[in-house]
Design a protein around this motif. Structure first.
Motif, PDB file in Angstrom:
ATOM      1  N   GLY A 170       0.813  -1.211   0.000  1.00 48.06           N
ATOM      2  CA  GLY A 170       0.000   0.000   0.000  1.00 48.06           C
ATOM      3  C   GLY A 170       0.841   1.252   0.000  1.00 48.06           C
ATOM      4  O   GLY A 170       1.779   1.398  -0.794  1.00 48.06           O
ATOM      5  N   HIS A 171       0.546   2.155   0.935  1.00 55.21           N
ATOM      6  CA  HIS A 171       1.251   3.420   1.013  1.00 55.21           C
ATOM      7  C   HIS A 171       2.520   3.345   1.866  1.00 55.21           C
ATOM      8  O   HIS A 171       3.239   4.346   1.973  1.00 55.21           O
ATOM      9  CB  HIS A 171       0.332   4.508   1.570  1.00 55.21           C
ATOM     10  N   LEU A 172       2.788   2.204   2.486  1.00 58.37           N
ATOM     11  CA  LEU A 172       4.010   2.089   3.271  1.00 58.37           C
ATOM     12  C   LEU A 172       5.207   2.100   2.329  1.00 58.37           C
ATOM     13  O   LEU A 172       5.193   1.473   1.273  1.00 58.37           O
ATOM     14  CB  LEU A 172       3.984   0.815   4.114  1.00 58.37           C
ATOM     15  N   SER A 184       6.819   8.824 -12.204  1.00 59.84           N
ATOM     16  CA  SER A 184       6.873   7.791 -11.180  1.00 59.84           C
ATOM     17  C   SER A 184       5.978   8.157 -10.012  1.00 59.84           C
ATOM     18  O   SER A 184       5.792   9.329  -9.678  1.00 59.84           O
ATOM     19  CB  SER A 184       8.313   7.613 -10.680  1.00 59.84           C
ATOM     20  N   SER A 185       5.454   7.118  -9.371  1.00 55.10           N
ATOM     21  CA  SER A 185       4.889   7.259  -8.037  1.00 55.10           C
ATOM     22  C   SER A 185       5.944   7.864  -7.119  1.00 55.10           C
ATOM     23  O   SER A 185       7.148   7.730  -7.352  1.00 55.10           O
ATOM     24  CB  SER A 185       4.481   5.875  -7.523  1.00 55.10           C
ATOM     25  N   ASP A 186       5.494   8.512  -6.056  1.00 59.00           N
ATOM     26  CA  ASP A 186       6.444   9.098  -5.115  1.00 59.00           C
ATOM     27  C   ASP A 186       7.002   8.089  -4.118  1.00 59.00           C
ATOM     28  O   ASP A 186       7.919   8.403  -3.364  1.00 59.00           O
ATOM     29  CB  ASP A 186       5.792  10.264  -4.359  1.00 59.00           C
ATOM     30  N   LEU A 187       6.476   6.866  -4.109  1.00 64.38           N
ATOM     31  CA  LEU A 187       6.976   5.863  -3.175  1.00 64.38           C
ATOM     32  C   LEU A 187       8.345   5.355  -3.617  1.00 64.38           C
ATOM     33  O   LEU A 187       8.626   5.215  -4.806  1.00 64.38           O
ATOM     34  CB  LEU A 187       5.979   4.722  -3.041  1.00 64.38           C
ATOM     35  N   ILE A 198       7.657  13.238 -10.550  1.00 70.26           N
ATOM     36  CA  ILE A 198       6.970  12.525  -9.476  1.00 70.26           C
ATOM     37  C   ILE A 198       5.494  12.909  -9.448  1.00 70.26           C
ATOM     38  O   ILE A 198       5.138  14.088  -9.525  1.00 70.26           O
ATOM     39  CB  ILE A 198       7.603  12.845  -8.110  1.00 70.26           C
ATOM     40  N   ASP A 199       4.640  11.903  -9.339  1.00 70.30           N
ATOM     41  CA  ASP A 199       3.200  12.121  -9.244  1.00 70.30           C
ATOM     42  C   ASP A 199       2.653  11.191  -8.157  1.00 70.30           C
ATOM     43  O   ASP A 199       2.600   9.978  -8.334  1.00 70.30           O
ATOM     44  CB  ASP A 199       2.520  11.822 -10.587  1.00 70.30           C
ATOM     45  N   SER A 200       2.249  11.762  -7.037  1.00 74.22           N
ATOM     46  CA  SER A 200       1.768  10.953  -5.914  1.00 74.22           C
ATOM     47  C   SER A 200       0.477  10.216  -6.238  1.00 74.22           C
ATOM     48  O   SER A 200       0.131   9.228  -5.567  1.00 74.22           O
ATOM     49  CB  SER A 200       1.571  11.824  -4.667  1.00 74.22           C
ATOM     50  N   ASP A 201      -0.246  10.649  -7.257  1.00 80.23           N
ATOM     51  CA  ASP A 201      -1.472   9.950  -7.644  1.00 80.23           C
ATOM     52  C   ASP A 201      -1.190   8.621  -8.341  1.00 80.23           C
ATOM     53  O   ASP A 201      -2.116   7.849  -8.613  1.00 80.23           O
ATOM     54  CB  ASP A 201      -2.339  10.833  -8.544  1.00 80.23           C
ATOM     55  N   LEU A 202       0.080   8.332  -8.622  1.00 84.31           N
ATOM     56  CA  LEU A 202       0.469   7.040  -9.172  1.00 84.31           C
ATOM     57  C   LEU A 202       0.796   6.032  -8.077  1.00 84.31           C
ATOM     58  O   LEU A 202       1.252   4.925  -8.354  1.00 84.31           O
ATOM     59  CB  LEU A 202       1.678   7.195 -10.098  1.00 84.31           C
ATOM     60  N   ARG A 203       0.532   6.391  -6.816  1.00 86.15           N
ATOM     61  CA  ARG A 203       0.766   5.476  -5.702  1.00 86.15           C
ATOM     62  C   ARG A 203      -0.141   4.248  -5.772  1.00 86.15           C
ATOM     63  O   ARG A 203      -1.199   4.266  -6.387  1.00 86.15           O
ATOM     64  CB  ARG A 203       0.461   6.163  -4.374  1.00 86.15           C
ATOM     65  N   GLU A 204       0.303   3.219  -5.061  1.00 83.08           N
ATOM     66  CA  GLU A 204      -0.525   2.036  -4.848  1.00 83.08           C
ATOM     67  C   GLU A 204      -1.776   2.424  -4.043  1.00 83.08           C
ATOM     68  O   GLU A 204      -1.836   3.495  -3.425  1.00 83.08           O
ATOM     69  CB  GLU A 204       0.291   0.977  -4.097  1.00 83.08           C
ATOM     70  N   ARG A 205      -2.772   1.555  -4.059  1.00 82.43           N
ATOM     71  CA  ARG A 205      -3.954   1.758  -3.220  1.00 82.43           C
ATOM     72  C   ARG A 205      -3.556   1.698  -1.753  1.00 82.43           C
ATOM     73  O   ARG A 205      -2.672   0.936  -1.360  1.00 82.43           O
ATOM     74  CB  ARG A 205      -4.991   0.678  -3.516  1.00 82.43           C
ATOM     75  N   ILE A 208       5.953   5.247 -17.361  1.00 88.02           N
ATOM     76  CA  ILE A 208       5.266   5.475 -16.091  1.00 88.02           C
ATOM     77  C   ILE A 208       5.598   4.303 -15.183  1.00 88.02           C
ATOM     78  O   ILE A 208       5.275   3.152 -15.498  1.00 88.02           O
ATOM     79  CB  ILE A 208       3.745   5.590 -16.277  1.00 88.02           C
ATOM     80  N   VAL A 209       6.249   4.587 -14.066  1.00 87.21           N
ATOM     81  CA  VAL A 209       6.640   3.528 -13.126  1.00 87.21           C
ATOM     82  C   VAL A 209       5.726   3.612 -11.910  1.00 87.21           C
ATOM     83  O   VAL A 209       5.656   4.640 -11.236  1.00 87.21           O
ATOM     84  CB  VAL A 209       8.107   3.672 -12.705  1.00 87.21           C
ATOM     85  N   SER A 210       5.024   2.522 -11.662  1.00 91.79           N
ATOM     86  CA  SER A 210       4.003   2.558 -10.627  1.00 91.79           C
ATOM     87  C   SER A 210       3.909   1.216  -9.913  1.00 91.79           C
ATOM     88  O   SER A 210       4.926   0.565  -9.683  1.00 91.79           O
ATOM     89  CB  SER A 210       2.663   2.992 -11.261  1.00 91.79           C
TER      90      SER A 210
END
Length: 216
Positions: free
Chosen positions: A24-26, A55-58, A78-85, A153-155
Motif C-alpha cells: 500500500g502506502h508504506l 513515477s509514483s512518489d513511493l 513525481i506524481d503521488s497519484d500514481l501510488r498504490e492503493r 510510467i513507473v508505478s
C-alpha cells in the motif's frame, strides 16, 4: 491528434513482495533483486528514446525509475497519484493474518467490493472506486498535458490493474485473470481519446538476470 506511446512499468521486487505482504502506502525500498531488475529495465529499454519518465512518489517506484531517467538524460517527474492503493490497517500484513484478524474486510478484498473502506492503520484506506478514479485520473492528466511521444510510467501492481481494466473495458469487480509482474514492461498507446493495450507483461529483459545468476 498525436499518438503517445506509454511504457507502463511495475516497480522492482521488494522483500515484502517476496513475503506477500500488502505494501500500500508504506514506503518499502527495493531489495537486491529489485535493483538488478531496475538495471535490466534500463538495458531492455536502451533502444527506446523516452521523452519523459513519471513515477509514483513511493521509494520502490522511484528506485526503479531512476536508471531510466539517467539513461535518457531526463529529470524524474513525481506524481503521488500514481501510488498504490491504501489498504489502511491491512498494510504490512500477509493474507492469512488479514483473514484471521479482519475476516469481513478480507472477504471484501477478495470480492473486490467497490465501496468498502477498510479500518485505518498508519494511513486512511481508500475504497476501490476511489483508488481507480485516482489512478486513471493521473494517467489522463499525464497523457493530456504532455506533448511527448514516448513516456514511461513507473508505478504499482494495483495501478497497472486499473490501467489494464480501463483499456480493455473490464469491470473493477471482475476477478483478475491476467498477470502483473515486478519490473514488467506493458505497452499502451493514447490517441487523444482512447487508451489501447499493445503488449502486456513483457519480462524478457529480465532473462539477463537469470543468466548472470547461473554464471555466478
Amino acid at each position: 491528434m498525436q499518438t503517445t506511446e506509454i511504457f507502463l512499468i511495475r516497480h522492482g521486487e521488494t522483500d515484502w513482495n517476496k513475503e506477500k505482504r500488502l505494501q500500500g502506502h508504506l514506503d518499502i525500498p527495493l531489495n537486491a533483486e529489485g535493483f538488478l531488475q531496475a538495471q535490466a529495465l534500463r538495458a531492455g529499454l536502451s533502444e527506446v528514446a523516452l521523452d519523459a519518465v513519471f513515477s509514483s512518489d513511493l521509494l520502490r517506484a522511484r528506485q526503479t525509475a531512476e536508471p531510466l531517467t539517467m539513461a535518457n538524460g531526463l529529470t524524474l517527474q513525481i506524481d503521488s497519484d500514481l501510488r498504490e492503493r491504501c489498504f489502511g490497517v491491512m498494510e504490512g500484513m500477509r493474507r492469512p493474518e488479514i483473514a484471521e484478524r479482519f475476516p469481513l474486510d478480507f472477504a471484501a478484498l477478495n470480492n473486490r467490493d467497490l465501496d468498502v473502506r477498510y479500518p485505518a492503520g498508519v494511513n486512511v484506506a481508500e475504497t476501490l472506486s476511489e483508488f481507480s478514479a485516482r489512478a486513471i485520473g493521473a494517467l489522463q492528466r499525464i497523457v493530456r498535458n504532455t506533448r511527448h511521444r514516448r513516456v514511461a510510467i513507473v508505478s504499482h501492481g494495483g495501478v497497472l490493474d486499473c490501467f489494464y481494466r480501463h483499456a480493455e473495458n473490464i469491470d473493477l469487480r471482475q476477478a483478475r485473470d491476467f498477470d502483473i509482474f515486478n519490473a514488467s514492461i506493458n505497452r499502451f498507446t493514447w490517441n487523444g481519446t482512447q487508451l489501447r493495450l499493445i503488449e502486456w507483461a513483457d519480462v524478457s529483459h529480465l532473462n539477463a538476470i537469470s543468466l548472470d545468476e547461473v554464471d555466478r
